[in-house]
Design a protein around this motif. Structure first.
Motif, short mmCIF file in Angstrom:
data_model
loop_
_atom_site.label_atom_id
_atom_site.label_comp_id
_atom_site.label_asym_id
_atom_site.label_seq_id
_atom_site.Cartn_x
_atom_site.Cartn_y
_atom_site.Cartn_z
N ARG A 109 0.83 -1.22 0.00
CA ARG A 109 0.00 0.00 0.00
C ARG A 109 0.85 1.26 0.00
O ARG A 109 0.43 2.31 -0.46
N HIS A 110 2.08 1.17 0.55
CA HIS A 110 2.91 2.35 0.72
C HIS A 110 4.33 2.06 0.26
O HIS A 110 4.83 0.96 0.38
N LEU A 111 4.96 3.10 -0.20
CA LEU A 111 6.38 3.07 -0.55
C LEU A 111 7.16 3.45 0.70
O LEU A 111 6.81 4.41 1.39
N THR A 112 8.20 2.72 1.01
CA THR A 112 9.07 3.07 2.12
C THR A 112 10.21 3.92 1.56
O THR A 112 11.01 3.44 0.76
N ALA A 113 10.24 5.17 1.96
CA ALA A 113 11.27 6.08 1.48
C ALA A 113 11.46 7.20 2.49
O ALA A 113 10.57 7.47 3.30
N ILE A 114 12.60 7.84 2.41
CA ILE A 114 12.90 8.98 3.26
C ILE A 114 12.31 10.22 2.59
O ILE A 114 12.60 10.50 1.44
N GLY A 115 11.49 10.94 3.30
CA GLY A 115 10.90 12.16 2.75
C GLY A 115 9.57 11.89 2.06
O GLY A 115 9.18 10.75 1.83
N ASP A 116 8.90 12.96 1.74
CA ASP A 116 7.57 12.88 1.13
C ASP A 116 7.61 12.96 -0.39
O ASP A 116 6.62 12.74 -1.05
N THR A 117 8.76 13.33 -0.95
CA THR A 117 8.85 13.48 -2.39
C THR A 117 9.90 12.52 -2.97
O THR A 117 10.81 12.10 -2.26
N LEU A 118 9.74 12.22 -4.24
CA LEU A 118 10.69 11.35 -4.91
C LEU A 118 11.61 12.12 -5.86
O LEU A 118 12.67 11.65 -6.19
N GLY A 119 11.17 13.26 -6.30
CA GLY A 119 11.91 13.99 -7.32
C GLY A 119 11.36 13.63 -8.69
O GLY A 119 10.64 12.65 -8.86
N PRO A 120 11.68 14.43 -9.69
CA PRO A 120 11.09 14.24 -11.01
C PRO A 120 11.61 13.05 -11.80
O PRO A 120 10.93 12.55 -12.69
N HIS A 121 12.81 12.58 -11.47
CA HIS A 121 13.41 11.48 -12.24
C HIS A 121 13.69 10.30 -11.32
O HIS A 121 14.50 10.41 -10.40
N VAL A 122 13.03 9.18 -11.59
CA VAL A 122 13.10 8.00 -10.72
C VAL A 122 13.66 6.82 -11.51
O VAL A 122 13.22 6.53 -12.63
N LEU A 123 14.62 6.13 -10.90
CA LEU A 123 15.14 4.89 -11.46
C LEU A 123 14.47 3.74 -10.71
O LEU A 123 14.64 3.59 -9.50
N LEU A 124 13.68 2.95 -11.42
CA LEU A 124 12.98 1.80 -10.85
C LEU A 124 13.79 0.55 -11.16
O LEU A 124 14.05 0.24 -12.33
N ASP A 174 10.69 -10.79 -16.10
CA ASP A 174 10.27 -12.09 -16.61
C ASP A 174 9.09 -11.86 -17.56
O ASP A 174 9.27 -11.71 -18.75
N THR A 175 7.90 -11.78 -17.02
CA THR A 175 6.74 -11.48 -17.85
C THR A 175 6.61 -9.99 -18.12
O THR A 175 6.01 -9.58 -19.10
N GLY A 176 7.16 -9.18 -17.23
CA GLY A 176 7.06 -7.73 -17.33
C GLY A 176 5.93 -7.15 -16.49
O GLY A 176 5.82 -5.93 -16.35
N ILE A 177 5.12 -8.02 -15.91
CA ILE A 177 3.97 -7.55 -15.14
C ILE A 177 4.40 -6.74 -13.92
O ILE A 177 3.88 -5.65 -13.68
N SER A 178 5.36 -7.23 -13.15
CA SER A 178 5.80 -6.52 -11.94
C SER A 178 6.35 -5.15 -12.28
O SER A 178 6.01 -4.15 -11.65
N LEU A 179 7.20 -5.08 -13.29
CA LEU A 179 7.80 -3.81 -13.67
C LEU A 179 6.73 -2.84 -14.19
O LEU A 179 6.71 -1.66 -13.80
N LYS A 180 5.85 -3.32 -15.02
CA LYS A 180 4.80 -2.48 -15.59
C LYS A 180 3.85 -1.98 -14.50
O LYS A 180 3.52 -0.80 -14.45
N GLU A 181 3.42 -2.88 -13.62
CA GLU A 181 2.46 -2.49 -12.58
C GLU A 181 3.06 -1.59 -11.51
O GLU A 181 2.40 -0.69 -11.01
N THR A 182 4.32 -1.80 -11.14
CA THR A 182 4.94 -0.92 -10.15
C THR A 182 5.21 0.46 -10.75
O THR A 182 5.10 1.46 -10.06
N LYS A 183 5.54 0.50 -12.02
CA LYS A 183 5.71 1.79 -12.70
C LYS A 183 4.37 2.55 -12.70
O LYS A 183 4.33 3.74 -12.39
#
Length: 173
Positions: free
Chosen positions: A77-92, A98-107
């Motif tokens: 339900r939540h992302l664990t991160a320091i601070g309330d913002t991520l910044g405009p450019h995120v590296l996931l 494998d199927t691509g589902i995890s990467l696509k859905e988390t993006k």
């Protein structure tokens, strides 16, 4: 289909190769978000190399005997991160696509939860399998035969605390 067995040295070398590839692209990012559990080690090492904050988004889709049965993807339900913002450019990052589902859905999850903050998300993995429905932006190995990848930490998935304690009692005796 063959199995691919990866040792610790090769595993760390692949993370370093991924770091170099990202660096050589001249793309600058504000935050790394890793998909846990598989992407934890990759994200941790990249965060240390790049000196960027690391966010962790837990997911689960594999289980059963030897952890090789795929089921519906569950995202925290939540992302664990320091601070309330991520910044405009995120590296996931994750270990593999494998199927691509995890990467696509988390993006998608990141874009929907941080829609006013994120301008761009790029993806990075160690292994990109031919069966994936999406292509990551950065990857070390493209696998054309969809092998099951045995990573060096998998032994811990079959180890119980009791077995571990017994092995140390044997050593101490």
């Amino acid at each position: 289909m063959r199995d691919l067995h990866i040792g610790w040295s090769e595993y760390h070398q692949k993370i370093e190769q991924l770091a170099v590839q990202i660096y050589q692209s001249n793309w600058h990012f504000d935050q790394i978000v890793c998909i846990a559990k598989g992407g934890l080690r990759v994200g941790d090492i990249l965060a240390r190399i790049y000196d960027r904050p690391l966010g962790i988004l837990s997911t689960a889709s594999y289980g059963g005997a030897k952890g090789q049965h795929r089921s519906a993807l569950k995202i925290a339900r939540h992302l664990t991160a320091i601070g309330d913002t991520l910044g405009p450019h995120v590296l996931l990052v994750d270990d593999l696509v494998d199927t691509g589902i995890s990467l696509k859905e988390t993006k998608h999850w990141l874009n929907s939860h941080y829609e006013n903050q994120i301008q761009e998300i790029r993806t990075a993995v160690l292994w990109y399998k031919v069966c994936s429905e999406i292509k990551p932006d950065y990857y070390v190995d493209y696998l054309t035969d969809n092998p099951w990848i045995h990573q060096p930490f998998e032994g811990y998935e079959q180890l119980t605390p009791e077995q571990l304690a017994q092995s140390y009692q044997t050593i101490a005796s």
